[in-house]
Design an enzyme around this catalytic site. Structure first.
Site, PDB file in Angstrom:
ATOM      1  N   VAL A 114      -6.944 -24.211   8.715  1.00  0.00           N
ATOM      2  CA  VAL A 114      -6.269 -25.510   8.668  1.00  0.00           C
ATOM      3  C   VAL A 114      -7.206 -26.549   8.053  1.00  0.00           C
ATOM      4  CG1 VAL A 114      -5.070 -27.263  10.031  1.00  0.00           C
ATOM      5  CG2 VAL A 114      -4.921 -24.861  10.708  1.00  0.00           C
ATOM      6  N   ASP A 155       2.199 -19.191  23.559  1.00  0.00           N
ATOM      7  CA  ASP A 155       0.748 -19.317  23.405  1.00  0.00           C
ATOM      8  C   ASP A 155       0.296 -20.746  23.700  1.00  0.00           C
ATOM      9  OD1 ASP A 155      -1.853 -18.533  22.958  1.00  0.00           O
ATOM     10  OD2 ASP A 155      -1.705 -18.572  20.772  1.00  0.00           O
TER      11      ASP A 155
HETATM   12  N1  LIG Z   1      -1.252 -30.666  12.432  1.00  0.00           N
HETATM   13  C1  LIG Z   1      -2.548 -30.546  12.716  1.00  0.00           C
HETATM   14  N2  LIG Z   1      -3.358 -31.613  12.709  1.00  0.00           N
HETATM   15  C2  LIG Z   1      -4.668 -31.488  13.001  1.00  0.00           C
HETATM   16  N3  LIG Z   1      -5.263 -30.343  13.355  1.00  0.00           N
HETATM   17  C3  LIG Z   1      -4.512 -29.226  13.381  1.00  0.00           C
HETATM   18  C4  LIG Z   1      -3.122 -29.259  13.061  1.00  0.00           C
HETATM   19  N4  LIG Z   1      -2.617 -28.013  13.190  1.00  0.00           N
HETATM   20  C5  LIG Z   1      -3.648 -27.243  13.570  1.00  0.00           C
HETATM   21  N5  LIG Z   1      -4.789 -27.948  13.688  1.00  0.00           N
HETATM   22  C6  LIG Z   1      -6.118 -27.461  14.107  1.00  0.00           C
HETATM   23  O1  LIG Z   1      -6.314 -26.152  13.624  1.00  0.00           O
HETATM   24  C7  LIG Z   1      -6.467 -25.238  14.722  1.00  0.00           C
HETATM   25  C8  LIG Z   1      -5.809 -23.919  14.359  1.00  0.00           C
HETATM   26  O2  LIG Z   1      -4.441 -24.146  14.085  1.00  0.00           O
HETATM   27  P1  LIG Z   1      -3.323 -23.124  14.554  1.00  0.00           P
HETATM   28  O3  LIG Z   1      -3.489 -22.888  16.025  1.00  0.00           O
HETATM   29  O4  LIG Z   1      -1.993 -23.611  14.102  1.00  0.00           O
HETATM   30  O5  LIG Z   1      -3.743 -21.831  13.706  1.00  0.00           O
HETATM   31  P2  LIG Z   1      -3.537 -20.312  14.084  1.00  0.00           P
HETATM   32  O6  LIG Z   1      -4.075 -19.515  12.941  1.00  0.00           O
HETATM   33  O7  LIG Z   1      -2.104 -20.060  14.404  1.00  0.00           O
HETATM   34  O8  LIG Z   1      -4.445 -20.206  15.375  1.00  0.00           O
HETATM   35  P3  LIG Z   1      -4.385 -19.240  16.643  1.00  0.00           P
HETATM   36  O9  LIG Z   1      -5.584 -18.342  16.489  1.00  0.00           O
HETATM   37  O10 LIG Z   1      -4.525 -20.192  17.819  1.00  0.00           O
HETATM   38  O11 LIG Z   1      -3.079 -18.521  16.621  1.00  0.00           O
HETATM   39  C9  LIG Z   1      -5.870 -25.965  15.925  1.00  0.00           C
HETATM   40  O12 LIG Z   1      -6.457 -25.564  17.155  1.00  0.00           O
HETATM   41  C10 LIG Z   1      -6.159 -27.408  15.616  1.00  0.00           C
HETATM   42  O13 LIG Z   1      -7.444 -27.754  16.071  1.00  0.00           O
END
Ligand SMILES: Nc1ncnc2c1ncn2[C@@H]1O[C@H](COP(=O)(O)OP(=O)(O)OP(=O)(O)O)[C@@H](O)[C@H]1O
Length: 374
Positions: free
Chosen positions: A18, A125
């Site tokens: 991200v 989750d």
């Molecule tokens: N809209 C947003 N604004 C700011 N930070 C964000 C946003 N979306 C995600 N993040 C940051 O990025 C991190 C990872 O995002 P996300 O959980 O959506 O990814 P993931 O690959 O699905 O992670 P996980 O391993 O938890 O499944 C979040 O914990 C947050 O800190």
């Protein structure tokens, strides 16, 4: 993607990296999730659970999906930007939260969750990292594991981070329900008081033992169906009596402890729903009105809040299209029914949906109410 300028990486999850970025056309700061796997067809992108769910969910406590871009077989999901997540907020706290602050955060989380469950999704989750925070406003994010409540079990895929994982999932039930989200809410509520996790298991077995050490070992009277799971898993619990939760969370009121215990019921059928939780006495304290005043993403809301006097009559010129590509924002100020509190009622329309927001300028918050159709 030339429309965006990347500013910095802000998160690296299982599915994507991200970034904080700038939308060069609107000057909006956004969050861009670049998915780790390749997407060769649009159809695959649109079938992503995260995309499917977020396209259907529009609530002030759920992170907004702004756009999806597929370029060179790479998928970028663009969200509204949030400053940090709840895990970071807790980590940086020097003092514990007051119960009022916790009520505020929890009520927002429950409103988002209630809306989501009513619209047929459960998250699977929920954890502090997936709750994003900006100026005291909390939004549920990371819908990568979301499920439709009407989808048919068995659910066999990996679900939720261990510390927030409900016992039925730990015991490999394949027909769990949205009650697994409520378990996570209970664990997060406890953590908001102590700033450390309630059940920090080091393995799946240790996770169950940590739960037993706090709640006491379940028996058939507490969780009838659970006994079948135990037998099926050949799992033998250590025998623990229930701990006194007030000793574990000494700064929590009796109402807070009661809510935590209800949410963390062994038996999913005994856990309150998100909507029922909002009715719990924990939230009904004096004139407390949940929800913070400042939301930088809704300038019209801020204008009303920052004004010295609330608007008291219907202003038709308030009906104007907001320059926000994710929804058509229309704001209506009407005379408050509780005159001594000076509450302003805002109706924000988004397509067929309408959000009613009560603003209370001279007390500590405003209430974001249920969405309604038509
Ligand atoms: N809209 C947003 N604004 C700011 N930070 C964000 C946003 N979306 C995600 N993040 C940051 O990025 C991190 C990872 O995002 P996300 O959980 O959506 O990814 P993931 O690959 O699905 O992670 P996980 O391993 O938890 O499944 C979040 O914990 C947050 O800190």
């Amino acid at each position: 993607m030339e429309k965006y300028r990347l500013i910095k990486e802000i998160g690296d999850g299982t599915c994507g990296v991200v970034y904080k970025a700038l939308d060069l056309q609107t000057n909006d700061v956004v969050a861009i999730k670049k998915m780790k796997r390749k997407y060769f067809f649009w159809e695959d992108c649109m079938n992503l659970r995260e995309v499917k769910a977020l396209r259907r969910l529009d609530h002030c406590n759920i992170v907004k999906l702004k756009e999806i871009v597929r370029e060179n077989n790479e998928l970028f999901i663009i969200f509204e930007y949030m400053e940090c997540n709840l895990y970071e907020v807790m980590r940086e706290r020097v003092t514990v939260f007051s119960e009022e602050e916790i009520r505020n955060l929890m009520s927002q989380m429950l409103q988002g969750l209630s809306y989501m469950h009513k619209n047929g999704f459960f998250h699977r989750d929920l954890k502090p990292e997936n709750l994003l925070v900006t100026n005291g406003i909390i939004k549920i994010a990371d819908f990568g594991l979301v499920r439709e409540t009407m989808s048919k079990p068995p659910y066999t895929d990996y679900v939720s981070t261990r510390w927030y994982r409900a016992p039925e999932v730990l015991l490999q039930s394949s027909s769990y329900t949205s009650a697994i989200d409520m378990w996570a809410v209970g664990a997060i509520l406890a953590e908001l008081f102590t700033l450390s996790p309630l059940f920090p298991g080091e393995s799946e077995t240790d996770q169950l033992h940590k739960i037993c050490a706090v709640l006491g070992t379940p028996d058939g009277s507490i969780w009838p169906e659970g006994m079948n799971f135990l037998r099926a898993n050949h799992f033998n619990f250590f025998q623990f009596p229930p701990a006194n939760i007030a000793d574990i969370i000494p700064n929590a009121s009796s109402e807070a402890i009661d809510l935590i215990l209800q949410l963390c019921s062994w038996d999913p059928l005994r856990r309150p729903t998100a909507e029922q939780s909002l009715q719990h006495p924990f939230f009904h304290v004096k004139t407390w009105v949940p929800y913070p005043l400042k939301d930088p993403y809704y300038p019209r809301l801020n204008q009303t809040v920052s004004g010295a006097t609330p608007k008291l009559e219907l202003n038709l010129w308030d009906f104007g299209a907001e320059p926000d590509d994710s929804f058509l924002g229309l704001t209506l100020a009407v005379k408050p029914s509780v005159s001594d509190l000076g509450i302003t009622v805002l109706l924000r329309f988004s397509g067929p949906m309408c959000t009613i927001i009560l603003l209370a300028p001279d007390i500590s918050g405003s209430q974001c109410y249920e969405q309604c159709a038509g």
